[in-house]
Design an enzyme around this catalytic site. Structure first.
Site, PDB file in Angstrom:
ATOM      1  N   ARG A   1      -5.200  -4.844  19.485  1.00  0.00           N
ATOM      2  CA  ARG A   1      -6.641  -5.049  19.299  1.00  0.00           C
ATOM      3  C   ARG A   1      -7.286  -5.651  20.545  1.00  0.00           C
ATOM      4  NH1 ARG A   1      -6.407  -6.891  13.027  1.00  0.00           N
ATOM      5  NH2 ARG A   1      -6.690  -4.792  12.201  1.00  0.00           N
TER       6      ARG A   1
ATOM      7  N   LYS B   1      -3.498   3.996  -5.296  1.00  0.00           N
ATOM      8  CA  LYS B   1      -4.342   4.150  -6.471  1.00  0.00           C
ATOM      9  C   LYS B   1      -5.427   5.201  -6.352  1.00  0.00           C
ATOM     10  CE  LYS B   1      -4.010  -0.566  -8.106  1.00  0.00           C
ATOM     11  NZ  LYS B   1      -4.748  -1.815  -8.126  1.00  0.00           N
TER      12      LYS B   1
ATOM     13  N   GLY C   1      -6.224   2.291   6.677  1.00  0.00           N
ATOM     14  CA  GLY C   1      -5.097   1.646   6.028  1.00  0.00           C
ATOM     15  C   GLY C   1      -3.718   2.074   6.472  1.00  0.00           C
TER      16      GLY C   1
ATOM     17  N   GLY D   1     -10.465  -0.500   6.391  1.00  0.00           N
ATOM     18  CA  GLY D   1     -11.519  -0.451   5.368  1.00  0.00           C
ATOM     19  C   GLY D   1     -12.804   0.156   5.902  1.00  0.00           C
TER      20      GLY D   1
HETATM   21  P1  AMP Z   1      -3.112   2.347   0.094  1.00  0.00           P
HETATM   22  O1  AMP Z   1      -3.331   0.956   0.642  1.00  0.00           O
HETATM   23  O2  AMP Z   1      -3.839   2.636  -1.152  1.00  0.00           O
HETATM   24  O3  AMP Z   1      -3.270   3.401   1.163  1.00  0.00           O
HETATM   25  O4  AMP Z   1      -1.603   2.367  -0.374  1.00  0.00           O
HETATM   26  C1  AMP Z   1      -0.548   2.215   0.501  1.00  0.00           C
HETATM   27  C2  AMP Z   1       0.668   1.853  -0.280  1.00  0.00           C
HETATM   28  O5  AMP Z   1       0.963   2.873  -1.208  1.00  0.00           O
HETATM   29  C3  AMP Z   1       1.896   1.691   0.572  1.00  0.00           C
HETATM   30  O6  AMP Z   1       2.266   0.346   0.614  1.00  0.00           O
HETATM   31  C4  AMP Z   1       2.941   2.530  -0.156  1.00  0.00           C
HETATM   32  O7  AMP Z   1       4.178   1.871  -0.296  1.00  0.00           O
HETATM   33  C5  AMP Z   1       2.329   2.759  -1.507  1.00  0.00           C
HETATM   34  N1  AMP Z   1       2.827   3.973  -2.143  1.00  0.00           N
HETATM   35  C6  AMP Z   1       2.893   5.200  -1.630  1.00  0.00           C
HETATM   36  N2  AMP Z   1       3.457   6.060  -2.471  1.00  0.00           N
HETATM   37  C7  AMP Z   1       3.776   5.372  -3.591  1.00  0.00           C
HETATM   38  C8  AMP Z   1       4.407   5.707  -4.821  1.00  0.00           C
HETATM   39  N3  AMP Z   1       4.819   6.967  -5.069  1.00  0.00           N
HETATM   40  N4  AMP Z   1       4.556   4.728  -5.736  1.00  0.00           N
HETATM   41  C9  AMP Z   1       4.142   3.475  -5.489  1.00  0.00           C
HETATM   42  N5  AMP Z   1       3.545   3.102  -4.340  1.00  0.00           N
HETATM   43  C10 AMP Z   1       3.365   4.040  -3.395  1.00  0.00           C
END
Ligand code: AMP
Length: 400
Positions: A31, A202, A358, A381
């Site tokens: 950064r 999610k 992210g 974000g």
């Molecule tokens: P996000 O911050 O929503 O982009 O989520 C990232 C996180 O999603 C990472 O830490 C991954 O370990 C998690 N992730 C990816 N695939 C899966 C899965 N099939 N089940 C649970 N967590 C997951």
């Protein structure tokens, strides 16, 4: 940044929120390095630079006696390294506003750099207090915002401060300009086919993104934990994979809308499944819609990798947000890694690729592929909100 900086004091908001180890040594200076072109441009133009940044969230991590942990969160930890990178002695001001800050800023000569103390030591910063912003603004002749990572926050130093400058004396820094240009490039007049790769945990975190993409892209590849809510929405059995029961209806609607709009949504045909959320070698590959009870999908399988890669290689523009699996665990990193390689190959073949928002950024960096895609965003974000179509306060404040 085409301003004449000669004899001007530029108040520059940077994102120096870098990781430090227990000895306060910087463990990743990316950064800081990313802000150097803007700082150099101002110095080369005959100006001086007053830097302001936050470091972590000190007011959320007070000492036991309820006071701010200055020793831990002071930006003074960064001064020596920044001095080395710039080949000059950076001055440090132990406050962000006040008599010392005013005196040190006033005494600053062209070619000099002053780093102000952590803006988040002041509760007014995150509140977007205009009195605090006015005091910051008084330190400089021009305001430069180069902190894309905090552009989605209407904080005093990222947004409110801009009000105290005219249109000609407030501007984006070079890093921020690049972020905006690259994001706009994929959002307006992209070369087609345009493919979005969306993953992560999610559905609920990515609803706005998916809705936006439905009106924008040709293909959406859905991986990660969020894929299982969609597979369940189609009637599949997903065992104990991550599912948001309250988003199943929404997933159905999104799938229906995609069909109506002619957008192709690809879900992983197969998954790497395991009984526990653990990095053990105890995994097997199964069709994603026939995962038995007691098993959870933690990565996309070989067939999905093949299909997703084919779509990626046939695309001219690619946007990637979110990993395809639990890439932090070596047994479930293959899907994300393979997709990163496919994006890199498509880029080598002439596609434009943007990785933003992210953990997909962390994944690409971890795999050493950052130089092999067209653009890796610095703002998690902030990039997510930009892609969702929101007007970021830090950007709006400069445009006026
Ligand atoms: P996000 O911050 O929503 O982009 O989520 C990232 C996180 O999603 C990472 O830490 C991954 O370990 C998690 N992730 C990816 N695939 C899966 C899965 N099939 N089940 C649970 N967590 C997951």
């Amino acid at each position: 940044m085409n301003t004449d900086f000669k004899n001007k004091k530029a108040l520059v908001r940077v994102d120096f929120n870098v990781p430090l180890d227990s000895n306060y040594t910087i463990t990743d200076d990316t950064r800081i390095r990313q802000a150097l072109p803007t700082i150099r441009r101002i110095l080369d133009g005959g100006g001086s630079v007053i830097l302001m940044s936050h470091l972590d969230r000190p007011l959320k991590k007070l000492k036991d006696d309820g006071t701010v942990d200055v020793e831990k969160f002071t930006l003074n930890h960064l001064v020596d390294h920044l001095s080395e990178l710039l080949h000059l002695k950076v001055k440090f001001c132990p406050e962000s506003v006040g008599e010392t800050a005013s005196a040190m800023s006033a005494a600053l000569k062209p070619g000099e750099v002053l780093l102000l103390e952590n803006t988040r030591f002041q509760p007014e910063e995150e509140k977007g207090d205009s009195g605090f912003a006015r005091k910051l603004a008084a330190l400089g002749d021009v305001y430069v915002n180069d902190a894309f990572g905090t552009a989605h926050r209407a904080h005093a130093s990222t947004t409110i401060v801009a009000q105290f400058f005219t249109k000609n004396t407030r501007m984006f820094g070079l890093l921020m300009e690049r972020e905006i240009q690259n994001a706009e490039k994929v959002l307006t007049h992209p070369e087609r086919p345009l493919t979005a790769i969306v993953g992560g945990t999610k559905v609920s975190d990515k609803i706005l993104l998916l809705e936006r993409f439905l009106n924008l892209v040709d293909n959406i590849l859905i991986g990660g934990g969020m894929a299982y809510s969609f597979i369940k929405a189609q009637g599949g059995k997903v065992g104990s994979s991550l599912v948001e029961e309250d988003r199943i209806e929404l997933a159905k609607e999104l799938l229906k809308k995609a069909t109506e709009l002619g957008v192709k949504i690809y879900l992983p045909e197969d998954s790497i499944v395991t009984p526990d959320f653990k990095d053990s070698g105890n995994w097997t590959s199964l069709p994603s819609n026939s995962i038995p009870a007691g098993q959870m999908g933690l990565d996309i399988g070989e067939k999905a990798i093949g299909t997703f890669s084919q779509v990626i290689l046939a695309s001219k523009t690619i946007i990637w947000n979110g990993p395809m699996g639990v890439f932090e665990m070596s047994n479930f990193a293959k899907g994300t890694k393979s997709i990163a390689l496919a994006v890199a190959e498509a880029t080598r073949n002439g596609a434009f690729s943007l990785v933003g928002g992210g953990d997909s950024v962390a994944a690409v960096n971890q795999m050493g592929l950052a130089g092999k895609v067209s653009f890796v965003s610095t703002g998690g974000g902030a990039m997510l909100e930009f892609l969702e179509g929101k007007e970021l306060p830090g950007i709006k404040a400069i445009h006026g």
